[in-house]
Each structure stands twice: as structure tokens, then as C-alpha cells.
Design a protein around this motif. Structure first.
Motif, PDB file in Angstrom:
ATOM      1  N   PHE A 110       0.793  -1.230   0.000  1.00  0.00           N
ATOM      2  CA  PHE A 110       0.000   0.000   0.000  1.00  0.00           C
ATOM      3  C   PHE A 110       0.827   1.282   0.000  1.00  0.00           C
ATOM      4  O   PHE A 110       0.276   2.356  -0.236  1.00  0.00           O
ATOM      5  CB  PHE A 110      -0.925   0.038   1.230  1.00  0.00           C
ATOM      6  CG  PHE A 110      -1.786  -1.182   1.364  1.00  0.00           C
ATOM      7  CD1 PHE A 110      -2.850  -1.408   0.495  1.00  0.00           C
ATOM      8  CD2 PHE A 110      -1.533  -2.118   2.356  1.00  0.00           C
ATOM      9  CE1 PHE A 110      -3.641  -2.534   0.621  1.00  0.00           C
ATOM     10  CE2 PHE A 110      -2.323  -3.249   2.491  1.00  0.00           C
ATOM     11  CZ  PHE A 110      -3.383  -3.457   1.617  1.00  0.00           C
ATOM     12  N   GLY A 111       2.114   1.195   0.253  1.00  0.00           N
ATOM     13  CA  GLY A 111       2.906   2.401   0.459  1.00  0.00           C
ATOM     14  C   GLY A 111       3.609   2.942  -0.759  1.00  0.00           C
ATOM     15  O   GLY A 111       4.204   4.012  -0.696  1.00  0.00           O
ATOM     16  N   LEU A 112       3.587   2.220  -1.874  1.00  0.00           N
ATOM     17  CA  LEU A 112       4.374   2.631  -3.030  1.00  0.00           C
ATOM     18  C   LEU A 112       3.557   2.686  -4.309  1.00  0.00           C
ATOM     19  O   LEU A 112       4.094   2.600  -5.402  1.00  0.00           O
ATOM     20  CB  LEU A 112       5.558   1.667  -3.223  1.00  0.00           C
ATOM     21  CG  LEU A 112       6.566   1.653  -2.072  1.00  0.00           C
ATOM     22  CD1 LEU A 112       7.530   0.490  -2.202  1.00  0.00           C
ATOM     23  CD2 LEU A 112       7.335   2.955  -2.033  1.00  0.00           C
ATOM     24  N   GLY A 113       2.264   2.867  -4.177  1.00  0.00           N
ATOM     25  CA  GLY A 113       1.413   2.835  -5.360  1.00  0.00           C
ATOM     26  C   GLY A 113       1.689   3.944  -6.337  1.00  0.00           C
ATOM     27  O   GLY A 113       1.637   3.745  -7.550  1.00  0.00           O
ATOM     28  N   SER A 114       2.026   5.142  -5.858  1.00  0.00           N
ATOM     29  CA  SER A 114       2.257   6.268  -6.762  1.00  0.00           C
ATOM     30  C   SER A 114       3.480   7.058  -6.342  1.00  0.00           C
ATOM     31  O   SER A 114       3.528   8.267  -6.479  1.00  0.00           O
ATOM     32  CB  SER A 114       1.033   7.193  -6.777  1.00  0.00           C
ATOM     33  OG  SER A 114       0.770   7.679  -5.468  1.00  0.00           O
ATOM     34  N   VAL A 115       4.470   6.349  -5.808  1.00  0.00           N
ATOM     35  CA  VAL A 115       5.643   7.014  -5.274  1.00  0.00           C
ATOM     36  C   VAL A 115       6.494   7.577  -6.403  1.00  0.00           C
ATOM     37  O   VAL A 115       6.583   7.017  -7.480  1.00  0.00           O
ATOM     38  CB  VAL A 115       6.469   6.039  -4.398  1.00  0.00           C
ATOM     39  CG1 VAL A 115       7.161   4.999  -5.241  1.00  0.00           C
ATOM     40  CG2 VAL A 115       7.480   6.806  -3.580  1.00  0.00           C
ATOM     41  N   GLU A 116       7.090   8.737  -6.124  1.00  0.00           N
ATOM     42  CA  GLU A 116       8.033   9.346  -7.041  1.00  0.00           C
ATOM     43  C   GLU A 116       9.370   9.521  -6.344  1.00  0.00           C
ATOM     44  O   GLU A 116       9.461   9.447  -5.126  1.00  0.00           O
ATOM     45  CB  GLU A 116       7.506  10.712  -7.502  1.00  0.00           C
ATOM     46  CG  GLU A 116       6.194  10.607  -8.268  1.00  0.00           C
ATOM     47  CD  GLU A 116       5.694  11.975  -8.678  1.00  0.00           C
ATOM     48  OE1 GLU A 116       6.345  12.965  -8.306  1.00  0.00           O
ATOM     49  OE2 GLU A 116       4.671  12.036  -9.370  1.00  0.00           O
ATOM     50  N   ARG A 117      10.399   9.765  -7.139  1.00  0.00           N
ATOM     51  CA  ARG A 117      11.713   9.975  -6.562  1.00  0.00           C
ATOM     52  C   ARG A 117      11.666  11.180  -5.621  1.00  0.00           C
ATOM     53  O   ARG A 117      11.060  12.197  -5.966  1.00  0.00           O
ATOM     54  CB  ARG A 117      12.727  10.229  -7.677  1.00  0.00           C
ATOM     55  CG  ARG A 117      14.164  10.385  -7.163  1.00  0.00           C
ATOM     56  CD  ARG A 117      15.115  10.707  -8.291  1.00  0.00           C
ATOM     57  NE  ARG A 117      15.264   9.556  -9.172  1.00  0.00           N
ATOM     58  CZ  ARG A 117      14.813   9.526 -10.411  1.00  0.00           C
ATOM     59  NH1 ARG A 117      14.175  10.563 -10.899  1.00  0.00           N
ATOM     60  NH2 ARG A 117      14.987   8.467 -11.168  1.00  0.00           N
ATOM     61  N   PRO A 118      12.276  11.098  -4.433  1.00  0.00           N
ATOM     62  CA  PRO A 118      12.259  12.223  -3.508  1.00  0.00           C
ATOM     63  C   PRO A 118      12.821  13.477  -4.148  1.00  0.00           C
ATOM     64  O   PRO A 118      13.733  13.417  -4.960  1.00  0.00           O
ATOM     65  CB  PRO A 118      13.151  11.750  -2.343  1.00  0.00           C
ATOM     66  CG  PRO A 118      13.155  10.260  -2.465  1.00  0.00           C
ATOM     67  CD  PRO A 118      13.001   9.952  -3.912  1.00  0.00           C
ATOM     68  N   ALA A 119      12.268  14.620  -3.734  1.00  0.00           N
ATOM     69  CA  ALA A 119      12.742  15.894  -4.262  1.00  0.00           C
ATOM     70  C   ALA A 119      14.219  16.075  -3.950  1.00  0.00           C
ATOM     71  O   ALA A 119      14.652  15.882  -2.820  1.00  0.00           O
ATOM     72  CB  ALA A 119      11.936  17.045  -3.672  1.00  0.00           C
ATOM     73  N   GLY A 120      14.979  16.435  -4.975  1.00  0.00           N
ATOM     74  CA  GLY A 120      16.405  16.678  -4.771  1.00  0.00           C
ATOM     75  C   GLY A 120      17.264  15.450  -4.904  1.00  0.00           C
ATOM     76  O   GLY A 120      18.484  15.537  -4.853  1.00  0.00           O
ATOM     77  N   ALA A 121      16.647  14.259  -5.065  1.00  0.00           N
ATOM     78  CA  ALA A 121      17.444  13.048  -5.199  1.00  0.00           C
ATOM     79  C   ALA A 121      18.117  13.041  -6.560  1.00  0.00           C
ATOM     80  O   ALA A 121      17.535  13.443  -7.565  1.00  0.00           O
ATOM     81  CB  ALA A 121      16.560  11.809  -5.046  1.00  0.00           C
ATOM     82  N   PRO A 122      19.376  12.567  -6.660  1.00  0.00           N
ATOM     83  CA  PRO A 122      20.069  12.556  -7.932  1.00  0.00           C
ATOM     84  C   PRO A 122      19.421  11.585  -8.891  1.00  0.00           C
ATOM     85  O   PRO A 122      18.896  10.553  -8.502  1.00  0.00           O
ATOM     86  CB  PRO A 122      21.498  12.116  -7.558  1.00  0.00           C
ATOM     87  CG  PRO A 122      21.341  11.388  -6.274  1.00  0.00           C
ATOM     88  CD  PRO A 122      20.208  12.048  -5.567  1.00  0.00           C
TER      89      PRO A 122
END
Length: 482
Positions: free
Chosen positions: A454-466
């Protein structure tokens, strides 16, 4: 050769990114965070600060907090202080005066409750290293006594482990007076009355006082009163008599109020805390554990978890252990489970997986900030599922407390696997350790499952991550869409 930056190099890298020495008005640290008072926070280059390898995260609160992790922060802070002290003093320009006005306005906007919690935390955070050290020694000594080993050494270990706790009221008094603008030694002098053996000759409200009655709460109240009396005197006593009259009046007035009022009142409050904790876990253990375990990560994120230290310390003084810490420690287990799920699901995000590998050992030992600020909080939803894992682990430990198998800790500070040497309870050490281990396992499993499904259904790369080319080009049907 190691490529890791030295503490001085890290401090030198941080200083210009927070506006330079002229922008720093105070420097302190807790177990994991460098806490800075800044004149103008708009001068902080936060993106560059977060990009430093040694920086695990930042918290913009009443102080500007840079998360460096345990051990590292204790090495970096003195170097940072030395760099600030060595820098030329900035002129009191119109810009600096404006910065102070903005800081004052920020303080006014903070709620009184939040400010009170943080000030209480500032009193007790410096005591944590001694609490940990004495707690570990107490746990080792208890193990030796139970096993019947080194009988000639255990009395000495008892003295080493118990000396600080016997006089903790004095240290609380010193820190309280310092935090609220009084003279620390006067706060300590009044707080020392709480643990003085001679109070056993004093009768209040028909009962004889006991040394230590009221504990850290009584010491805190006594030192706070002493600070108020001292400030009152400073504004009224002539300068020529200040050195004689102000300390005398402060200790006399605050001391008598402590003996004839505060010790009794604080003793009643302390007893209520112990009774309340026992009732809560004895009658609603599973539900109480669910709530406490589920809400602790947000408290850690906000830095408010330190405000619980007086409650833990009161329980340790009364019962020999705190029953709340093992339940709250389950939040870290949920965080570890969530991080492992992210590691498995996002197997082509090499940057994020590297962060998890570096932060996971600390997470297993109960230091949650690296995983919070480096993994779950930037991703968003995994932070919520990590809380679900903590709630499940807390409910597990709370259930056993409800059926009579109490799990406690003889000291505060460590959690995760590091808490095992400090465990204590009303049953055998083996059963106590088994219940705690069962709670950790529950937290790991629920945190992992909740995040995986349930925790990664629409996850995006964290802001500022290379950017990670492999993450963008390699097919991964299990990973969430970017």
C-alpha cells in the motif's frame, strides 16, 4: 584510504551553508542533531546543506536542526563551535537587527504548548548520555546478580549505576535554571533539597516527607520557582547588596516552598503517573500500545519525543523501569520494515537503496532519523505505513502487559536491538526479552507488508534526489511508476 570527511571538514562545509559565523547565535546538540540558533534563516542554503554526505536531514523548528546521526554529531559540534568562535564578530548592522526582529516574530508565532515542550526537552536532553551509561551498567549488574557471578563486584557496579539517578534532581535543577534564564547553581541548590536525607524530619499535611519525594518533577518545579524569585530580586535589590541578598532570598524562599508544598504536590503527581501507566497498560494494553506505537514516529519527526523524558525518568525512579519505552520503540521497528519494503520494491533506484543500506544499521539500533529523513518522509506514503508497523508492534507488547507480562526498560535513550541489555519487567528476563522480540518482529513484518502493498502505489523519486539512469531505463514491473 577512507574518503569520509573529517568532523572539522564537515563543520567547515556546514558553516557557510547556514549563513556563516555571523548568522549563528547559538550552538547545541542532542543525540543526533546539531541545533543552531540563527539570526536570519533566509540565508540558509538548504538544498546544498541537504546534499552534504554527512547531513541526513534538516528540521526548521524553534532551532534550526541538522540531523547528523549519533556519534557524528558529538564529534562535529565542537569543531563547528570552534569555527564560529574563531570567526570575526559581525557588525550590528541594520540587516542584522532586522533579522533579530524576524526571529522574535517567529518566536511569537509559536504556540505556548510547543514552546513549553521544547524547553522541557532542552532541560533533559543533556542528561541522556548519563542515563544511557548508567542504565547499561545497571542492566549488566542485574544480569550478573541473576546469574550469581562476580558477587564481589556487583555492589560496586550498583553504586556506579545508581549514583547519578540518586542525584538526578540536582542536574535537572541546574539545567532548568539555565534554560529559563536563572543562575544554574541556585537552581541546583534548591533542587538538591528534594533528595536531601534531612527532609525525612519534616512533616507536611500530616505526613512525613521522604527523600526524593516528587523526583525530577519536584526538582524541575523547585528550580523554576528559584529562577522566578531570583529574577524578582535582581530587579529590586541594590547592586551593592545583590551578591549577598539575591542568592540568600532565592534559596530561602524557593527552598521553603519546595519543602512545604512542591515536594508533596510533585509526589502526588509522580504517583499518579505511575498509577496511570499501570492502569493504562493493565486495562487497555493492546489499544494503548497501538496508539503510542503508531504516533511516536511523528513525534520523533517534530523533535517532540524528548518531552517524554520526564515521564520515563519518573517511572524509572518509582518502579525501576519505564513501561512506555519498549512500546514506543516499536515505531522504529515499523520504520525498518517500511525501509526494507522500499528496498525490495524499488530495486532499480540505486541512489535510494544506497541510502537505505547506510541508514539501516542505525535503524535496527533504534536511531530512526536517518531512515525518516532519508527514505520514508521524502517518499510520503511509506511514512504512514511505517507508523502502521509501529502501531502493530506496540499493540503486541501492550497486549502482553494487559495479561500481566510487563516489559520495561531500566534506562532511556536506546531502542531497537540496543534495548535488549536494558530490559526488565515483572517476569523472567527470558520471557521479557521474548515479548519485546515478538513486538519487534511484528513491527518489521507489518511495516514491510503495509509498505510493500500500500505504500508505493504512486511514489516518485524524492525531491532533490540525484537522477539514476538505471532506475529510468531498466524495466521493473514491481516498482511503482515514476
Amino acid at each position: 584510504m577512507s574518503t569520509e570527511a573529517t568532523p572539522r571538514a564537515t563543520a567547515a562545509a556546514i558553516l557557510p551553508l547556514v549563513g556563516g559565523a555571523a548568522n549563528v547565535v547559538s550552538v547545541a546538540h542532542c543525540l543526533t542533531r546539531l541545533r543552531l540558533g540563527l539570526r536570519d534563516r533566509t540565508r540558509v542554503r538548504e538544498d546544498a546543506l541537504r546534499a552534504l554526505p554527512a547531513v541526513l536531514g534538516v528540521v526548521d523548528d524553534d532551532t534550526y536542526q541538522i540531523v547528523l546521526g549519533p556519534g557524528a554529531v558529538a564529534r562535529i559540534t565542537p569543531e563547528f563551535e570552534a569555527l564560529v568562535a574563531a570567526a570575526p564578530t559581525a557588525a550590528d548592522t541594520l540587516e542584522s537587527r532586522g533579522a533579530r526582529l524576524r526571529a522574535t516574530r517567529r518566536e511569537r508565532n509559536a504556540t505556548p504548548f510547543k514552546l513549553l515542550l521544547r524547553r522541557v526537552a532542552n532541560i533533559f536532553v543533556p542528561l541522556i548520555p548519563a542515563l544511557i551509561g548508567c542504565g547499561v551498567i545497571a542492566g549488566l549488574n542485574g544480569l550478573l546478580v541473576n546469574l550469581g557471578l562476580l558477587a564481589s563486584l556487583t555492589p560496586a557496579l550498583t553504586a556506579v549505576a545508581s549514583g547519578f539517578m540518586a542525584l538526578i534532581a540536582v542536574f535537572v535543577g541546574l539545567n532548568t535554571a539555565k534554560e529559563f534564564g536563572g543562575t544554574p547553581v541556585l537552581g541546583g541548590a534548591v533542587a538538591a533539597i528534594v533528595v536531601y536525607a534531612g527532609v525525612a524530619k519534616v512533616t507536611v499535611f500530616g505526613t512525613t516527607l521522604a527523600p526524593g519525594q516528587g523526583g525530577v518533577l519536584g526538582a524541575l518545579a523547585a528550580a523554576l520557582l528559584a529562577t522566578r524569585v531570583e529574577k524578582w530580586c535582581r530587579g529590586r535589590v541594590p547592586d551593592a547588596l545583590d551578591v549577598l541578598l539575591t542568592p540568600t532570598v532565592t534559596v530561602l524562599v524557593a527552598g521553603l516552598v519546595t519543602v512545604y508544598g512542591l515536594m508533596y504536590a510533585a509526589g502526588e503527581v509522580s504517583a499518579a503517573i505511575g498509577t496511570g501507566a499501570d492502569w493504562l497498560l493493565g486495562h487497555t494494553g493492546a489499544f494503548a500500545g497501538l496508539v503510542l506505537g503508531g504516533l511516536f514516529l511523528p513525534l520523533v519527526m517534530l523533535g517532540l519525543h524528548q518531552a517524554l523524558i520526564p515521564i520515563h525518568t519518573t517511572l524509572i525512579e518509582q518502579q525501576g523501569y519505564t513501561v512506555l519505552l519498549p512500546i514506543l520503540a516499536m515505531a522504529g521497528a515499523g520504520q525498518v520494515g517500511a525501509a526494507l519494503a522500499v528496498y525490495v520494491r524499488l530495486r532499480h533506484d540505486h541512489s535510494l537503496r544506497t541510502t537505505i543500506r547506510s541508514a539501516l544499521p542505525a535503524g535496527l539500533l533504534g536511531v530512526g532519523e536517518p531512515l525518516i529523513y532519508g527514505v520514508s518522509l521524502p517518499l510520503g506514503r511509506p511514512f504512514v505505513t511505517a507508523c502502521a508497523g509501529g502501531a502493530a508492534g506496540g499493540a503486541f507488547v501492550g497486549f502482553f502487559s494487559m495479561v500481566g507480562d510487563t516489559v520495561g526498560s531500566t534506562a532511556i535513550g536506546p531502542s531497537g536491538w540496543a534495548l535488549f541489555p536494558l530490559l526488565s519487567g515483572n517476569r523472567s528476563l527470558t520471557l521479557t526479552a521474548a515479548v519485546y522480540a515478538g513486538g519487534l518482529l511484528t513491527g518489521y513484518l507489518v511495516g514491510f507488508a503495509a509498505t510493500y502493498f500500500f505504500g508505493l502505489g504512486s511514489v516518485e523519486r524524492p525531491a532533490g534526489a540525484p537522477a539514476d539512469p538505471a532506475a529510468d531505463t531498466a524495466p521493473d514491473t514491481a516498482a511503482a511508476p515514476r
